[in-house]
Design an enzyme around this catalytic site. Structure first.
Site, short mmCIF file in Angstrom:
data_model
loop_
_atom_site.label_atom_id
_atom_site.label_comp_id
_atom_site.label_asym_id
_atom_site.label_seq_id
_atom_site.Cartn_x
_atom_site.Cartn_y
_atom_site.Cartn_z
N LEU A 188 13.15 12.43 -10.66
CA LEU A 188 13.90 11.29 -11.71
C LEU A 188 13.01 11.41 -12.84
O LEU A 188 13.58 11.65 -14.12
CB LEU A 188 13.81 10.04 -11.14
CG LEU A 188 14.23 8.88 -11.82
CD1 LEU A 188 15.82 9.06 -12.15
CD2 LEU A 188 14.07 7.49 -11.11
N SER A 189 11.76 11.37 -12.71
CA SER A 189 10.86 11.07 -13.95
C SER A 189 10.91 12.50 -14.74
O SER A 189 11.01 13.52 -14.50
CB SER A 189 9.53 10.87 -13.42
OG SER A 189 9.28 9.45 -12.84
N ILE B 270 6.42 15.50 -9.90
CA ILE B 270 7.45 15.50 -8.87
C ILE B 270 6.59 15.68 -7.73
O ILE B 270 6.15 16.54 -7.44
CB ILE B 270 8.55 16.45 -9.13
CG1 ILE B 270 9.42 16.10 -10.37
CG2 ILE B 270 9.50 16.37 -7.67
CD1 ILE B 270 9.90 14.87 -10.45
N GLY C 253 11.92 2.26 -1.47
CA GLY C 253 10.91 3.19 -1.35
C GLY C 253 9.60 2.35 -1.78
O GLY C 253 8.56 2.80 -1.45
N TRP D 66 -20.12 -1.06 0.52
CA TRP D 66 -20.75 -1.51 1.67
C TRP D 66 -21.63 -0.16 2.37
O TRP D 66 -22.51 -0.66 2.98
CB TRP D 66 -19.60 -2.11 2.66
CG TRP D 66 -18.97 -3.08 2.13
CD1 TRP D 66 -19.47 -4.21 1.51
CD2 TRP D 66 -17.70 -3.68 2.63
NE1 TRP D 66 -18.43 -5.05 1.23
CE2 TRP D 66 -17.25 -4.92 1.96
CE3 TRP D 66 -16.73 -3.02 3.74
CZ2 TRP D 66 -16.19 -5.45 2.19
CZ3 TRP D 66 -15.44 -4.00 3.83
CH2 TRP D 66 -15.30 -5.03 3.12
N GLY E 8 -25.37 4.37 -0.72
CA GLY E 8 -25.01 6.04 -1.21
C GLY E 8 -24.41 6.83 -0.45
O GLY E 8 -23.67 7.52 -0.90
N GLU F 195 6.23 4.89 -8.59
CA GLU F 195 7.33 4.33 -7.95
C GLU F 195 7.43 2.70 -8.28
O GLU F 195 7.66 1.78 -7.76
CB GLU F 195 7.35 4.20 -6.24
CG GLU F 195 7.61 5.54 -5.70
CD GLU F 195 8.21 5.51 -4.55
OE1 GLU F 195 8.90 4.58 -4.04
OE2 GLU F 195 8.18 6.50 -3.56
N THR G 257 5.43 0.89 -11.86
CA THR G 257 4.11 0.46 -12.30
C THR G 257 4.06 -0.99 -11.89
O THR G 257 4.79 -1.65 -11.75
CB THR G 257 3.93 0.60 -13.74
OG1 THR G 257 4.59 -0.29 -14.32
CG2 THR G 257 4.00 2.06 -14.10
N SER G 258 2.70 -1.61 -11.85
CA SER G 258 2.27 -2.56 -11.40
C SER G 258 2.98 -3.75 -12.54
O SER G 258 3.51 -4.83 -12.01
CB SER G 258 0.89 -2.99 -11.63
OG SER G 258 0.23 -2.51 -10.24
#
Lengths: 266, 420
Positions: B164-165, B196, B280, B375, B378, B401, B403-404
């Protein structure tokens, strides 16, 4: 009497729901056993047994007529049967015991299997089961079953071949010294060892198909078996904590320390 | 507010079919039953869903686990893993049995995606795009002939991509420039697609192109093409994360596609794209959830083993509070994701909830995976333990899919509609 023509194989695979191999086992507070509040799954050696039965069918095609899984356990044990069905068993039997009942002992299990085998209309030609369960490591059921039935047995199998014409099983057994090949007349009891095969993962289509495969429900009363334990576990305890060692400067010091600890051989 | 509540409770009574497709075989009776409705916690799964979770878990740990680092370092998906996914029946999860699939529930797909992501989010997205985008488009919009032709291949052996993009259209998806011109009983497609997923290994491509720009987005049409029709796979992107997942640009230079390869009808592409990306979204939420859980599961046991100042670092109160907060975030993302999945299975509206799940799960994934590195100290910063990989992989969650910011906008639109 068995007909002399090639006989189709009916395979029985007993499976057990045991504590999962990846769980960190802890002794229960009463010190009577292990803490059973942990993840359970099919005993790994039993998975190998189911896998071997399915592989026999893949190799021998129509010569394998049926693969039946059977388990003796509480209601949750049905998950173990579903896994066996998803791996390729055709049908199954669940001998259900109450959740609170103690785990059946090998002799009771063997007697149950003997009774089930007696009741199979088509008979049973091969019983494949794990050599031992990883929760109690008793390793007795297969051998006891063979004794009760008077059948040939091949334990700790690392390779299995069945000849339906000669009605024989050719099994390579793992023994301390290496491998031993035995030829057994059918019907036969085979117990699986680790290197026999690597079990498949139940694929999603097979998991969905397992839904439709039959599960026959029975109780110990139906079979007339008494599950009263013959053994009483007095105590279960963890091995002593490892104590730290000490460093020595040279060989003489090492020998001195060994002598101190009571090793007279040095 | 009250009217919405009334409407949804009426729906509960009017549709006893609320029992989701999967709830037929609840093995536990830990649910509240009231007349025709079963109300259970989101910790309820069918026997098949539980078995699937276990099977995928074992497959992921045994087969994918050992290869994760190598695939990430080499930016390459091991073909044996793709083959393994097909063999396990994980590439046709919802596809019907008659079309070669497993006939599983949508939640089964979500479970598989989550479990794969716990081990490798790259493998998870491969499975997610193939199942929730491509397979579902054929199942919902394909003709019987198209389903018969394509679904078995997709379930058994051929990987797919959703195209699509483009360089000039991401969030503004319908500004796409790829054109399709009719030529007898063929369509000729020209254009470029970018970003893609799966494109390096895929053989089947769903391409969105405009057949009539004068109609604006109503000219967008969905076509199915195979690689051997002449699709040029161009530059493979070098990415921060999910490096084993191939992300390429595609070029279509007078690509000839037979007319029968139009999916869902001419000019219906925009509708297909919108609806499919809604679903999706839940898949990506599951991927991010699995990622976060995987990072958590790797780092937390370490904190109970690593001792400093005479005690395991996980027992210091500061650490305990951080770990507890991460666990809360994980559980919230889990509930959002699985509830959106069940809403969809029930045939109820789920767009807003899906957007919330995707947005939140990707945020949680960033936070928890980042904490997991800290946590582990290193050791968490080195590539050897695989903990840092989760943090790198998580960033894409806020981007692809939808963006926020787009998710937030979607949610805001629903709220505005409800409250104004």
């Amino acid at each position: 009497m068995r007909p002399s023509a090639i006989r189709l194989l009916n395979i029985l695979v007993p499976v057990k729901r045991a504590v999962d191999y990846s769980v960190k086992i802890r002794v229960n507070p009463q010190q009577t056993g292990i803490d059973l509040n942990a993840k359970h799954s099919m005993n790994p050696f039993d998975e190998i047994a189911v896998e071997e039965a399915v592989r026999l069918r893949e190799r021998m095609k129509d010569a394998v007529k049926s693969i039946k899984a059977v388990t003796i356990g509480p209601p949750k044990s049905i998950e173990t049967l579903r896994t066996a069905l998803a791996m390729g068993a055709d049908s199954s039997i669940h001998v259900e015991i109450p959740e609170s009942a103690p785990a059946p002992e090998p002799l009771a299990v063997a007697k149950t299997l003997q009774e089930i085998i007696k009741r199979q209309k088509d008979g049973v030609d091969v019983v494949i089961l794990g050599k031992q369960a990883i929760d109690d490591d008793l390793g007795m059921t297969g051998q006891m079953l063979a004794g009760l039935l008077g059948w040939s047995q091949a334990t700790f199998a690392s390779k299995v071949e069945i000849d339906t014409v000669k009605k024989e099983a050719l099994v390579t057994r793992e023994i301390d010294g290496g491998g031993q090949e035995v030829r057994c007349r059918l019907p036969v009891i085979i117990t699986t060892d680790l290197r026999l095969n690597e079990p498949r993962y139940a694929s999603l289509p097979n998991i969905m198909k397992a839904k439709k495969k039959p599960v026959e429900k029975l109780t110990p009363a139906d079979l007339g078996i008494d599950y009263t334990p013959q053994l009483e576990i007095l105590k279960v305890s963890e091995p002593p904590q490892r104590v730290g060692g000490g460093k020595v400067a040279n060989v003489d010091e090492l020998v001195a320390k060994l002598k101190e600890a009571g090793f007279t051989a040095v | 507010m009250a009217s919405t509540l009334l409407r949804s409770s009426l729906r509960l009574v009017a549709k006893p079919r609320i029992l989701s497709a999967g709830s037929r075989s609840f093995t536990s009776s830990r649910c509240i039953r009231s007349e025709n409705v079963v109300i259970g916690s989101l910790h309820n799964f069918t026997e098949e869903e539980n078995m699937l979770r276990e099977a995928v878990q074992r497959f992921a740990v045994d087969v994918i686990g050992p290869k994760v680092r190598e695939m990430d370092e080499n930016e390459n998906m091991d073909p044996s893993i793709i083959k393994g996914l097909f063999e396990q029946g994980l590439m046709g999860i919802e596809t019907s049995e008659e079309h070669g699939g497993a006939g599983g529930s949508f939640t089964s797909a979500i479970i598989a995606i989550e479990e794969l992501a716990k081990i490798d989010p790259s493998v998870s997205v491969l499975c997610d795009v193939h199942n929730t985008l491509v397979n579902t488009i054929f199942r919902h919009y394909g003709t019987e002939a198209q389903k018969e032709k394509w679904l078995p291949q997709l379930a058994e052996s051929k990987l797919s991509s959703f195209c699509l993009s483009e360089p000039g259209s991401g969030s503004d998806a319908f500004a796409l420039q790829t054109r399709a011109k009719q030529d007898g009983d063929h369509w000729i497609i020209n254009g470029t697609k970018m970003w893609i997923t799966n494109s390096y290994e895929a053989e089947i491509f769903l391409i969105f192109a405009n057949i009539d720009p004068s109609k604006g987005y109503k000219g967008i049409t969905c076509f199915v093409a195979t690689k051997d029709m002449g699709i040029e796979i161009m530059k493979k992107e070098q990415k921060l994360g999910i490096r084993a997942s191939s992300t390429c640009s595609l070029n279509f230079d007078n690509l000839r596609i037979p007319k029968e390869n139009v999916i869902g009808g001419e000019g219906k592409g925009y509708k297909i794209a919108i609806e499919i990306l809604n679903e999706g979204r839940i898949g990506i939420a599951a991927q991010m959830l699995g990622l976060a859980q995987g990072a958590f599961d790797k780092a937390v046991p370490y904190t109970y083993q690593r001792t400093q100042f005479g005690q395991p670092i996980g027992t210091f109160q500061g650490m305990q509070f951080q770990i507890a907060q991460a666990a809360i975030e994980l559980e919230s993302a889990r509930l959002l994701t699985y509830n959106a999945a069940r809403l969809k299975e029930e045939g109820r509206p789920f767009t807003k909830e899906a957007a919330m799940a995707k947005y939140w799960a990707s945020q949680v994934a960033q936070k928890v995976s980042g904490s997991a590195i800290e946590w582990a100290g290193g050791v968490g910063f080195t590539r050897e333990t695989g903990i840092e990989k989760y943090w790198r992989d998580s960033k894409i969650g806020a981007i692809y899919e939808g963006t926020s910011n787009i998710q937030l906008q979607t949610i805001a639109k629903f709220i505005q509609k409800e409250y104004s």
